[in-house]
Design an enzyme around this catalytic site. Structure first.
Site, PDB file in Angstrom:
ATOM      1  N   ASN A 189     -16.532  11.458  10.609  1.00  0.00           N
ATOM      2  CA  ASN A 189     -16.383  11.136   9.190  1.00  0.00           C
ATOM      3  C   ASN A 189     -17.686  11.179   8.398  1.00  0.00           C
ATOM      4  O   ASN A 189     -17.788  11.936   7.426  1.00  0.00           O
ATOM      5  CB  ASN A 189     -15.657   9.794   9.030  1.00  0.00           C
ATOM      6  CG  ASN A 189     -14.159   9.988   8.918  1.00  0.00           C
ATOM      7  OD1 ASN A 189     -13.690  10.705   8.046  1.00  0.00           O
ATOM      8  ND2 ASN A 189     -13.408   9.387   9.827  1.00  0.00           N
ATOM      9  N   SER A 216     -11.156  12.748   6.211  1.00  0.00           N
ATOM     10  CA  SER A 216     -10.747  11.872   5.104  1.00  0.00           C
ATOM     11  C   SER A 216     -11.967  11.394   4.312  1.00  0.00           C
ATOM     12  O   SER A 216     -11.905  11.242   3.098  1.00  0.00           O
ATOM     13  CB  SER A 216      -9.968  10.678   5.638  1.00  0.00           C
ATOM     14  OG  SER A 216     -10.774   9.928   6.521  1.00  0.00           O
ATOM     15  N   GLY A 264       0.845  -1.195   0.000  1.00  0.00           N
ATOM     16  CA  GLY A 264       0.000   0.000   0.000  1.00  0.00           C
ATOM     17  C   GLY A 264       0.875   1.237   0.000  1.00  0.00           C
ATOM     18  O   GLY A 264       1.654   1.447   0.919  1.00  0.00           O
ATOM     19  N   GLU A 266     -14.256   4.788   3.853  1.00  0.00           N
ATOM     20  CA  GLU A 266     -14.068   3.766   4.882  1.00  0.00           C
ATOM     21  C   GLU A 266     -15.340   3.555   5.709  1.00  0.00           C
ATOM     22  O   GLU A 266     -15.279   3.089   6.844  1.00  0.00           O
ATOM     23  CB  GLU A 266     -12.900   4.167   5.782  1.00  0.00           C
ATOM     24  CG  GLU A 266     -11.585   4.210   5.009  1.00  0.00           C
ATOM     25  CD  GLU A 266     -10.378   4.286   5.931  1.00  0.00           C
ATOM     26  OE1 GLU A 266      -9.780   3.219   6.182  1.00  0.00           O
ATOM     27  OE2 GLU A 266     -10.041   5.391   6.382  1.00  0.00           O
ATOM     28  N   GLY A 311       1.643   4.821   4.167  1.00  0.00           N
ATOM     29  CA  GLY A 311       2.658   3.879   3.706  1.00  0.00           C
ATOM     30  C   GLY A 311       3.909   4.601   3.235  1.00  0.00           C
ATOM     31  O   GLY A 311       5.038   4.260   3.622  1.00  0.00           O
ATOM     32  N   LYS A 367     -10.872   6.070  19.099  1.00  0.00           N
ATOM     33  CA  LYS A 367     -10.738   6.646  17.753  1.00  0.00           C
ATOM     34  C   LYS A 367     -11.934   6.281  16.881  1.00  0.00           C
ATOM     35  O   LYS A 367     -12.411   7.096  16.093  1.00  0.00           O
ATOM     36  CB  LYS A 367      -9.438   6.164  17.097  1.00  0.00           C
ATOM     37  CG  LYS A 367      -8.202   6.865  17.633  1.00  0.00           C
ATOM     38  CD  LYS A 367      -6.931   6.294  17.047  1.00  0.00           C
ATOM     39  CE  LYS A 367      -6.675   6.761  15.638  1.00  0.00           C
ATOM     40  NZ  LYS A 367      -5.881   8.002  15.581  1.00  0.00           N
TER      41      LYS A 367
END
Lengths: 303, 303
Positions: free
Chosen positions: B191, B250, B7, B262, B12, B183
C-alpha cells in the site's frame, strides 16, 4: 587566451558565452554532433536582462580533437561523466590546468589526481537555463567561487580577470571545501525529496511530514560532516529551502524529463562515506533507492 | 432476520446486496444523507457476471436511529472511523453481535472490548467497487473468512448460512489472527509504496530498487510478527504482489482521489508495535511520514 569547455549544458554555455564576450577564444566539446554543429554554425546566444547577445565559438564533439593548444580546460559535465572524461584527457596527455564545475563533492578526488597541473574547483552560484542547443538564459546573476589546492594556475587567474571585466563575477576563496560540504548537505535533503514527492523546494518546510523527513535526512548527511556545526548547518539548509521555495530542483526536473539524475554524486556519496564510518543511514538509503527506481523506469521507457 | 450495516462503501454494499438477495432485512447506515436517501428511494444495484440486480434496502444516516431491533450489526467503515462508531454504539446500549470488516489488525482490540456480545472478525477476499452511491460491482468472487473469540453468535451463524445459500461464500476459520497478520504484512509493503511511487502492485517486484525497498519494509514489519516463519511470509507477500500485479492498490486510489488513507491502521500500527518492543523501523517510518505528507496536501487542497 584559448579555453576549452567540455560539456555544453547550461553552466558550460553560460561561462563560455561570457568568456567569448571578454575576448577569449572559446571551443566547446559537446556530447552530440548536432549541438556542436549548431554552436559552430549559428553561434551561441546569451539571454540576460531582456537582451540577447550572440557570440562566435568553435565546437566539436568530445574526442575528435587535439587538446594540447588550450590554456585552460573547463570540465562542465555532470559528476557521473567525470570518470570517463578524465581518463580520455589523461590518455591524450593533456597537461593544462582544469576547472571542475560539478555539483557534489566527489570531483575533489578527481581534481587531486590532476594536482600537478594546478586544477581548480568552481562553486557555481549562478542561475542558468539552456533553452535550446545554442541558447542559454542567465536567470540568476550570482558568482562563481573558485578554490585551489594551494596555488592557482596563472592561466586560471587570467581567465578570472577577463570574466570579471565583463561582470561575470568569479572570486577566489579559501574555505571552498566547507562551502561544498554545506551545499552537499542542502542537496542531499532538497534534491531527492523534491524529486520523489514531485514538489517545489518550499514544500519541504511547509508540509509538516516532509519537514520531519527533511530533518532526519539532514541529520544522517551531517553525520559524515561532523566537523560542521550542526545548528548552523541546519539553518543553512533551511535558508536555501526558503530562498528557493518556488524553484523546482534539478533532480525533479531530471526525473520529469526521464534523464539520469545526480543521485550517485549526492546521496550515493553520503551512503559510501557513511559505510566507511560504519554508520547506518536508512533515510538516505531509502531516497537513494527511490531515485534509482525512478531512473530505472526512465531507462525502461526508452527501451 | 434483520441486520444493520454501518458504512456504505464497496464492501458494505456488496455484503448488503447479497444479504438482501438471501431474504434478509437489510438496513444501511451511511455517512451522508444523500446516499441514505438514494439507497432507500432507488434501492441498491448489484453488478455481477454481466447482469444487474436490484434489491430493496432501508437506509439512514448513522446516529438517527434505534439499533435495538437488529440481530447482527456489520461494521463496514474504515479502521480510522472505528473508535467513534463504537463509542456511539456503546452509548446507545447496543447489545447484539458485531461483525468487524476492516483491513488491518487493530480492529481485534476493538472487537475484544465487545467480547460479551460475541463479535466476529471478517477477512474479506472479495473484489468490489462502488461505482455510484447505490451501485456496487462484484469484481472478484472470492470468500469471506470469519473468525471469533471462542464462540460464534447464533445469529451470525444464521447470517452465514443465508449468504452461502445465495453463493456469497463465507466460511468460519480458526487461524484468522494469523491470516490478518499475513495480510497486514502484505499491506505494509504494497500500500504505501504503490501510493508513494504511483505504480501498480507488480512494479514492486519488476523494478530492482523498489524490490529492495519492499524487502526492507517487509523485514521491518515482520520484526513485530516474529512468530511467523520469515521465508514463508515473504513468499506470501511476493505471491500477493504477483497475483495483483496489474492492480492499483487502495492506498494509491485514495491518494489520487485525495481521500484519507488507511496508513494509520497499517504502517502506523506497525510503528506503534515496534516502539513498544523498542525497535527502530526507519523504512516504515519513512513511508508512514510520506503518506501523511500526501494526506496533508490533500487536506490543504480542500481548504
Amino acid at each position: 587566451m584559448k579555453i576549452a569547455i567540455i560539456g555544453a549544458g547550461a553552466i558550460g554555455l553560460l561561462t563560455g558565452a561570457y568568456a567569448a564576450l571578454s575576448g577569449t577564444d572559446v571551443t566547446f566539446f559537446s556530447r552530440t554532433k548536432e549541438q556542436a554543429k549548431k554552436l559552430a554554425d549559428e553561434g551561441l546566444f546569451l539571454h540576460r536582462d531582456n537582451s540577447i547577445e550572440r557570440v562566435d565559438v568553435s565546437a566539436f564533439t568530445f574526442g575528435e580533437y587535439d587538446f594540447s593548444t588550450y590554456d585552460v580546460i573547463l570540465i562542465a559535465v555532470k559528476q557521473y561523466s567525470l570518470r570517463s572524461i578524465l581518463s580520455s584527457l589523461a590518455s591524450l596527455d593533456v597537461a593544462c590546468p582544469l576547472i571542475f564545475m560539478q555539483n557534489g563533492i566527489a570531483q575533489i578526488d578527481y581534481a587531486k589526481q590532476w594536482e600537478k597541473y594546478l586544477p581548480s574547483i568552481a562553486i557555481i552560484e549562478h542561475g542558468a537555463m539552456r533553452t535550446s542547443e545554442n541558447t542559454v538564459v542567465h536567470t540568476g546573476n550570482g558568482q562563481i567561487q573558485l578554490g585551489s589546492f594551494g596555488q592557482t594556475a596563472q592561466a586560471v587567474k587570467q581567465l578570472c580577470e577577463k570574466l570579471n571585466e565583463v561582470h561575470f563575477r568569479i572570486v577566489e576563496t579559501k574555505n571552498w571545501q566547507m562551502i561544498l560540504e554545506y551545499k552537499l548537505l542542502a542537496n542531499a535533503v532538497i534534491n531527492p525529496l523534491t524529486a520523489l514527492f514531485r514538489v517545489k523546494n518550499g514544500m519541504l518546510i511547509k508540509n509538516g511530514s516532509l519537514h520531519k523527513i527533511s530533518k532526519r535526512l539532514f541529520q544522517e548527511a551531517h553525520s559524515i560532516f561532523e566537523h560542521l556545526d550542526k545548528q548552523e548547518a541546519w539553518q543553512y539548509v533551511k535558508n536555501v529551502i526558503e530562498k528557493t521555495a518556488n524553484n523546482r530542483s534539478s533532480m525533479l526536473a531530471d526525473c520529469e524529463a526521464k534523464r539520469q539524475t545526480e543521485i550517485e554524486a549526492i546521496s550515493g556519496y553520503i551512503l559510501k562515506a557513511g559505510k566507511q564510518r560504519g554508520k547506518d543511514l536508512p533515510f538516505t538509503e531509502f531516497v537513494y533507492e527511490s531515485i534509482c527506481s525512478i531512473e530505472e523506469e526512465s531507462r525502461r521507457s526508452y527501451e
